[in-house]
Design an enzyme around this catalytic site. Structure first.
Site, PDB file in Angstrom:
ATOM      1  N   SER A   7     -75.734  50.230  65.935  1.00 26.40           N
ATOM      2  CA  SER A   7     -77.162  49.947  65.773  1.00 26.40           C
ATOM      3  C   SER A   7     -77.980  50.744  66.781  1.00 26.40           C
ATOM      4  O   SER A   7     -77.838  50.566  67.990  1.00 26.40           O
ATOM      5  CB  SER A   7     -77.435  48.453  65.974  1.00 26.40           C
ATOM      6  OG  SER A   7     -78.830  48.268  66.114  1.00 26.40           O
ATOM      7  N   MET A  36     -88.099  46.040  62.952  1.00 26.28           N
ATOM      8  CA  MET A  36     -88.647  44.719  63.320  1.00 26.28           C
ATOM      9  C   MET A  36     -90.154  44.817  63.462  1.00 26.28           C
ATOM     10  O   MET A  36     -90.664  45.748  64.085  1.00 26.28           O
ATOM     11  CB  MET A  36     -88.054  44.268  64.654  1.00 26.28           C
ATOM     12  CG  MET A  36     -86.550  44.194  64.667  1.00 26.28           C
ATOM     13  SD  MET A  36     -85.956  43.654  66.276  1.00 26.28           S
ATOM     14  CE  MET A  36     -84.199  43.621  65.968  1.00 26.28           C
ATOM     15  N   MET A  67     -86.237  43.878  58.942  1.00 30.28           N
ATOM     16  CA  MET A  67     -86.576  42.523  59.420  1.00 30.28           C
ATOM     17  C   MET A  67     -88.093  42.458  59.481  1.00 30.28           C
ATOM     18  O   MET A  67     -88.695  42.426  60.555  1.00 30.28           O
ATOM     19  CB  MET A  67     -85.917  42.272  60.777  1.00 30.28           C
ATOM     20  CG  MET A  67     -84.405  42.080  60.654  1.00 30.28           C
ATOM     21  SD  MET A  67     -83.549  42.215  62.227  1.00 30.28           S
ATOM     22  CE  MET A  67     -83.375  43.999  62.298  1.00 30.28           C
ATOM     23  N   GLY A 144     -83.524  39.595  65.562  1.00 27.77           N
ATOM     24  CA  GLY A 144     -84.634  39.817  66.494  1.00 27.77           C
ATOM     25  C   GLY A 144     -84.233  40.603  67.727  1.00 27.77           C
ATOM     26  O   GLY A 144     -85.000  41.418  68.200  1.00 27.77           O
ATOM     27  N   PHE A 145     -83.025  40.360  68.223  1.00 25.32           N
ATOM     28  CA  PHE A 145     -82.643  41.003  69.477  1.00 25.32           C
ATOM     29  C   PHE A 145     -81.172  41.399  69.460  1.00 25.32           C
ATOM     30  O   PHE A 145     -80.343  40.697  68.869  1.00 25.32           O
ATOM     31  CB  PHE A 145     -82.890  40.047  70.664  1.00 25.32           C
ATOM     32  CG  PHE A 145     -84.331  39.668  70.797  1.00 25.32           C
ATOM     33  CD1 PHE A 145     -85.215  40.480  71.502  1.00 25.32           C
ATOM     34  CD2 PHE A 145     -84.825  38.528  70.173  1.00 25.32           C
ATOM     35  CE1 PHE A 145     -86.565  40.154  71.591  1.00 25.32           C
ATOM     36  CE2 PHE A 145     -86.174  38.193  70.253  1.00 25.32           C
ATOM     37  CZ  PHE A 145     -87.046  39.011  70.970  1.00 25.32           C
ATOM     38  N   GLY A 146     -80.877  42.503  70.134  1.00 28.23           N
ATOM     39  CA  GLY A 146     -79.487  42.856  70.380  1.00 28.23           C
ATOM     40  C   GLY A 146     -78.958  42.010  71.531  1.00 28.23           C
ATOM     41  O   GLY A 146     -79.720  41.314  72.211  1.00 28.23           O
ATOM     42  N   GLY A 147     -77.641  42.061  71.714  1.00 31.48           N
ATOM     43  CA  GLY A 147     -77.044  41.429  72.894  1.00 31.48           C
ATOM     44  C   GLY A 147     -76.877  39.928  72.845  1.00 31.48           C
ATOM     45  O   GLY A 147     -76.650  39.293  73.875  1.00 31.48           O
ATOM     46  N   GLY A 179     -73.605  40.400  67.736  1.00 30.61           N
ATOM     47  CA  GLY A 179     -72.589  39.871  68.651  1.00 30.61           C
ATOM     48  C   GLY A 179     -71.194  40.416  68.435  1.00 30.61           C
ATOM     49  O   GLY A 179     -70.195  39.780  68.804  1.00 30.61           O
ATOM     50  N   SER A 200     -75.085  46.640  71.226  1.00 27.08           N
ATOM     51  CA  SER A 200     -74.835  46.722  72.668  1.00 27.08           C
ATOM     52  C   SER A 200     -73.380  47.066  72.984  1.00 27.08           C
ATOM     53  O   SER A 200     -73.112  47.792  73.941  1.00 27.08           O
ATOM     54  CB  SER A 200     -75.278  45.445  73.369  1.00 27.08           C
ATOM     55  OG  SER A 200     -75.005  44.331  72.595  1.00 27.08           O
TER      56      SER A 200
END
Ligand code: DX5
Ligand code: ZN
Length: 216
Positions: A7, A36, A67, A144-147, A179, A200
């Protein structure tokens, strides 16, 4: 063999071409491009103008994960900017009647189509579209978010999708997003995933090739 889709959200945007060249050299299969809008998800990433520039400097398969709140309104921009696959969220479609129309619209432009479901959305919600899809993207984190940490409940959906595909002779690939690392990736492969997105885990490594290989 499972496909790996790093990603770009976790790449260094100031060195995007170098990052893309590196992941290609590291034998990544697809580029996962997370769009996003700060509305469907509480984060803003990049849009179609950057996708257009990306498509000009690579021949890799561009997996565009929308998204955004109104995919129908913007989809042509992403198609014209070089998307190989457009994945939209079923939760973003206010008018159910538009879902099939959007799938047909994307296919008419010779671009592949996927639908994504958030962790709280059941596979049943998209059952009637499965025959038409090239990809089903199961979110294993809240988009919404990586990691973020992998949610194991997503594995039941993967097994369910695999069963529905076998029973009905559907052709979609099962993709998972969020994840993923060597441990969670193994669980996904065991469950029958075809494509794994990794943000990540790949980009935080010193050696992208080693990270990608460890997912296969
Ligand atoms: C999350 C995005 C993911 C994200 C994955 O909303 O859809 O594609 O980049 O990042 P990791 O692999 O770090 O969870
Ligand atoms: Zn994504």
């Amino acid at each position: 063999m499972v496909k790996i889709a790093p990603s770009l959200l976790s790449a260094n945007f100031a060195y995007l071409k170098e990052e893309i060249d590196e992941i290609k050299k590291a034998d990544a299969d697809w580029i996962h491009y997370d769009v996003m809008d700060g509305h469907f998800v509480p984060n803003i990433s990049f849009g179609y103008s950057i996708l257009k520039d990306v498509s000009k400097v690579t021949d890799m398969f561009l997996d565009v994960h929308l998204m955004i709140s109104d995919p129908f309104k913007y989809v042509d921009h992403f198609i014209d900017s070089g998307a190989s696959l457009i994945v939209f969220h079923v939760e973003a479609m206010k008018d159910e009647a538009n879902i099939q129309a959007l799938i047909e619209h994307i296919h008419e432009k010779n671009v592949q189509v996927g639908i994504s479901i958030k962790p709280a959305t059941a596979v049943d919600v998209i059952d009637k579209y499965l025959a038409m899809l090239d990809v089903v993207l199961v979110m294993s984190v809240e988009p919404g978010f990586g990691g973020q940490s992998f949610m194991e409940s997503s594995l039941d959906k993967v097994r369910d999708l695999k069963m529905r595909r076998e029973l009905n002779h559907y052709h979609y690939l099962i993709e998972i997003d969020g994840g993923i690392n060597a441990q969670t990736g193994q669980l996904c492969k065991d469950a029958g995933v075809d494509v794994m997105v990794a943000g990540s885990y790949v980009f935080q490594g010193d050696n992208y090739q080693e990270r990608i290989e460890s997912l296969r």
